[in-house]
Design a protein around this motif. Structure first.
Motif, PDB file in Angstrom:
ATOM      1  N   GLU A  90       1.476   7.353  -6.579  1.00  0.00           N
ATOM      2  CA  GLU A  90       0.534   8.466  -6.774  1.00  0.00           C
ATOM      3  C   GLU A  90       1.240   9.812  -6.604  1.00  0.00           C
ATOM      4  O   GLU A  90       0.857  10.809  -7.217  1.00  0.00           O
ATOM      5  N   ASP A 106      -7.424  -2.751   3.315  1.00  0.00           N
ATOM      6  CA  ASP A 106      -8.058  -2.794   4.646  1.00  0.00           C
ATOM      7  C   ASP A 106      -8.843  -4.092   4.823  1.00  0.00           C
ATOM      8  O   ASP A 106      -8.835  -4.686   5.892  1.00  0.00           O
ATOM      9  N   VAL A 152      -6.296   3.958  -6.631  1.00  0.00           N
ATOM     10  CA  VAL A 152      -5.600   4.019  -5.335  1.00  0.00           C
ATOM     11  C   VAL A 152      -6.624   4.031  -4.194  1.00  0.00           C
ATOM     12  O   VAL A 152      -6.453   3.337  -3.190  1.00  0.00           O
ATOM     13  N   SER A 153      -7.703   4.804  -4.382  1.00  0.00           N
ATOM     14  CA  SER A 153      -8.725   4.856  -3.327  1.00  0.00           C
ATOM     15  C   SER A 153      -9.345   3.481  -3.116  1.00  0.00           C
ATOM     16  O   SER A 153      -9.542   3.043  -1.978  1.00  0.00           O
ATOM     17  N   ARG A 202     -16.768  -0.397  -7.292  1.00  0.00           N
ATOM     18  CA  ARG A 202     -18.083  -0.835  -6.799  1.00  0.00           C
ATOM     19  C   ARG A 202     -17.923  -2.162  -6.055  1.00  0.00           C
ATOM     20  O   ARG A 202     -18.475  -2.358  -4.976  1.00  0.00           O
ATOM     21  N   THR A 240      -5.991   7.636  -9.508  1.00  0.00           N
ATOM     22  CA  THR A 240      -6.371   8.030  -8.149  1.00  0.00           C
ATOM     23  C   THR A 240      -7.605   7.240  -7.685  1.00  0.00           C
ATOM     24  O   THR A 240      -7.681   6.834  -6.526  1.00  0.00           O
ATOM     25  N   GLU A 254       0.834  -1.203   0.000  1.00  0.00           N
ATOM     26  CA  GLU A 254       0.000   0.000   0.000  1.00  0.00           C
ATOM     27  C   GLU A 254       0.871   1.256   0.000  1.00  0.00           C
ATOM     28  O   GLU A 254       0.602   2.209  -0.738  1.00  0.00           O
ATOM     29  N   ASP A 255       1.933   1.211   0.771  1.00  0.00           N
ATOM     30  CA  ASP A 255       2.838   2.364   0.811  1.00  0.00           C
ATOM     31  C   ASP A 255       3.457   2.612  -0.575  1.00  0.00           C
ATOM     32  O   ASP A 255       3.562   3.752  -1.025  1.00  0.00           O
ATOM     33  N   ASN A 315      -4.583  10.015 -14.812  1.00  0.00           N
ATOM     34  CA  ASN A 315      -4.302  10.288 -13.400  1.00  0.00           C
ATOM     35  C   ASN A 315      -5.575  10.230 -12.555  1.00  0.00           C
ATOM     36  O   ASN A 315      -5.542   9.782 -11.411  1.00  0.00           O
ATOM     37  N   GLU A 316      -6.682  10.698 -13.127  1.00  0.00           N
ATOM     38  CA  GLU A 316      -7.958  10.605 -12.400  1.00  0.00           C
ATOM     39  C   GLU A 316      -8.303   9.140 -12.126  1.00  0.00           C
ATOM     40  O   GLU A 316      -8.715   8.777 -11.032  1.00  0.00           O
ATOM     41  N   SER A 360     -14.653   1.748 -12.470  1.00  0.00           N
ATOM     42  CA  SER A 360     -15.910   1.922 -11.728  1.00  0.00           C
ATOM     43  C   SER A 360     -16.374   0.584 -11.176  1.00  0.00           C
ATOM     44  O   SER A 360     -16.796   0.483 -10.020  1.00  0.00           O
ATOM     45  N   GLY A 406      -6.824   1.071  -1.520  1.00  0.00           N
ATOM     46  CA  GLY A 406      -6.654   1.345  -0.087  1.00  0.00           C
ATOM     47  C   GLY A 406      -7.710   0.604   0.727  1.00  0.00           C
ATOM     48  O   GLY A 406      -7.407   0.000   1.763  1.00  0.00           O
ATOM     49  N   LYS A 407      -8.954   0.635   0.237  1.00  0.00           N
ATOM     50  CA  LYS A 407     -10.031  -0.097   0.930  1.00  0.00           C
ATOM     51  C   LYS A 407      -9.792  -1.599   0.836  1.00  0.00           C
ATOM     52  O   LYS A 407     -10.030  -2.340   1.802  1.00  0.00           O
ATOM     53  N   ARG A 455     -16.261  -1.624  -2.746  1.00  0.00           N
ATOM     54  CA  ARG A 455     -17.187  -0.966  -1.816  1.00  0.00           C
ATOM     55  C   ARG A 455     -18.188  -1.965  -1.252  1.00  0.00           C
ATOM     56  O   ARG A 455     -18.452  -1.990  -0.050  1.00  0.00           O
ATOM     57  N   TYR A 502       0.979   4.454  -2.792  1.00  0.00           N
ATOM     58  CA  TYR A 502       0.874   5.903  -2.560  1.00  0.00           C
ATOM     59  C   TYR A 502       2.111   6.635  -3.080  1.00  0.00           C
ATOM     60  O   TYR A 502       2.033   7.783  -3.506  1.00  0.00           O
TER      61      TYR A 502
END
Lengths: 162, 317
Positions: free
Chosen positions: B188, B216, B208-209, B285, B205, B181-182, B201-202, B281, B212-213, B288, B185
């Motif tokens: 990024e 976790d 990456v988001s 999804r 990012t 994970e490090d 880049n969008e 996407s 990150g989840k 999430r 980032y």
């Protein structure tokens, strides 16, 4: 029959951060029961998109500072050096909002950033991790009240986050 | 020696130094890229060894076609390994062995003698670190994708340990989720800041988001951790392929020899980006939905202050 509430990005973020005096009210609202909360995928994407861009802006800034700050900065002139490098970095950003976010970040976290710069590698990493962790606390499925994705409610774009 | 003879002769030079070598095609590309990078800028042979950066590092269409020619001429032959890999080996020495100029010959000799054919990956990694035109490339390809592959391989599906995704320890061969994970980032932080890459880049990012989840979820060792991490790995490659399609378009990503390809490459890059958006996407999804059972993390005061400062600055900007 339970009533349905639709959450926009202002409420989602307002429940976590104190940026508009909304925090206390939205936090209390999130603790309440008796109704079902919804949000749309579009609102969620908007929130995570904005916050992701902010994370990127700050990570790029920290990388830039790491490369440009002297290895052993002089504590007496550090503030001026930070300001000078920050100005240069801010000027390179095309987005007005990202410029505002970076300036605000440096202003409100100066003490921590300063300590990180003057501290050990571990302290710098800890500060960087906290920046990442802060943005990770994005409203989502883990939010109190668990807002759900709704396919029936109309998309509502957050006014202030646009 | 004509310009079209340069690359075939350089390839033969590799096998003159070590006739027993059996090399995958990609290794030959990389060896000749190193030769090109080592030769002085005004070197005649260097000018006829054009490369561009692509999915697996520096790639040359001239090397590719020269390998085909040498195979047809019977100078090289292809061999299949037990794992299905194709290797190029010397079949027969040419009747009149061509030679390259002394400088190039010395450079090829040095590079080939130092090469460990059983550890081509290390050789390729060094090329990324020393020669990639953007810092993002070694960070993503070498520090994220490669360890991620090893991490997945060392945690096969169904394996259960006390905390299978978080072995910790100091063993650099088993990178844990935190290190991965490090590394992500850190990628990024050095995205390519060129107009051509704004859209990429969008999407990066967004990746990456989501990742990150996903990490976790792995830390909580949820039952669905393996499939979430597998999806994160697959999306990581999709992202890399889209990037590679773009980086070769930039001036730093290709030699002038390929300027005539730019129109087609731009079209392909646009299509790759358009295909990446729905994939990203869908990935987000899925992550999430998979993260629903994870309890909310309560940010501490410093994190709250950081987030507040960002949001406030963003809104007043």
């Amino acid at each position: 029959m339970a009533s349905h509430h639709f959450l926009d990005a202002n409420i989602l973020i307002g429940s976590l951060v104190e940026w508009d005096g909304q925090h206390r009210r939205t936090h209390r609202y999130m603790q309440q029961g008796g109704f079902r909360r919804h949000t749309s995928e579009r609102v969620h994407r908007e929130c995570t998109g904005v916050l992701g861009r902010l994370r990127r802006t700050i990570l790029q800034y920290l990388e830039y500072m790491e490369r440009n700050l002297p290895a052993c900065p002089d504590p007496l002139t550090l503030d001026r050096t930070i300001d000078r490098l920050t100005d240069r970095r801010v000027e390179s950003l095309a987005s007005r909002q990202e410029r505002g976010a970076l300036r605000s970040f440096v202003r409100k976290n100066r003490e921590d950033f300063r300590n990180a710069v003057l501290g050990t590698e571990e302290e710098r990493q800890a500060f960087r991790r906290d920046v990442i962790g802060a943005v990770k606390a994005v409203p989502g499925p883990g939010l109190p009240g668990r807002p759900r994705r709704s396919g029936t409610l109309p998309h509502l774009l957050p006014r202030r986050l646009r | 020696m004509s310009a079209s003879e340069v690359v075939p002769r350089l390839i033969q030079q590799i096998y003159q130094v070590r006739p027993d070598l059996k090399l995958p095609k990609t290794a030959i590309h990389k060896i000749l890229f190193r030769v090109r990078a080592t030769l002085p800028e005004n070197d005649w042979e260097r000018r006829h060894l054009p490369f561009y950066w692509y999915k697996y590092g520096p790639y040359s269409e001239v090397v590719e076609s020269s390998l085909d020619t040498l195979k047809i001429q019977g100078i090289l032959r292809e061999e299949k390994t037990q794992t299905g890999k194709t290797l190029f080996a010397l079949n027969a020495r040419p009747a009149v062995p061509g030679s390259v100029c002394e400088d190039a010959s010395v450079v090829v000799g040095r590079i080939v003698r130092e090469l460990d054919p059983y550890n081509i990956e290390a050789f390729v990694n060094r090329i990324y670190r020393n020669h990639a035109p953007y810092e993002f490339m070694p960070r993503y390809r070498v520090d994220y994708l490669a360890p991620f592959k090893n991490c997945l391989a060392s945690h096969p599906k169904g394996q259960r340990t006390l905390n299978q995704w978080h072995p910790g320890g100091d063993d650099p061969e088993t990178p844990d989720i935190d290190r991965l994970e490090d590394a992500l980032y850190r990628c990024e932080a050095v995205l390519v800041e060129e107009p051509l890459f704004e859209r990429f880049n969008e999407e990066f990012t967004a990746y990456v988001s989501g990742a990150g989840k996903a990490f976790d979820i792995a830390r909580k060792d949820e039952s669905n951790a393996y499939s979430v991490i597998k999806a994160t790995y697959a999306s990581a490659w999709e992202t890399w392929y889209a990037f590679a399609g773009g980086v070769r378009i930039l001036d730093e990503g290709h030699d002038a020899y390929y300027n005539g390809r730019l129109g087609r490459w731009k079209q392909e890059y646009r299509e790759a980006l358009a295909a990446l958006v729905p994939k990203m996407s869908a990935y987000n999804r899925y992550v999430r939905e998979s993260a629903r059972r994870i309890p909310p993390r309560e940010p501490d005061e410093r994190k709250k202050r950081i987030l507040s400062s960002l949001v406030e600055g963003y809104l007043s900007g």
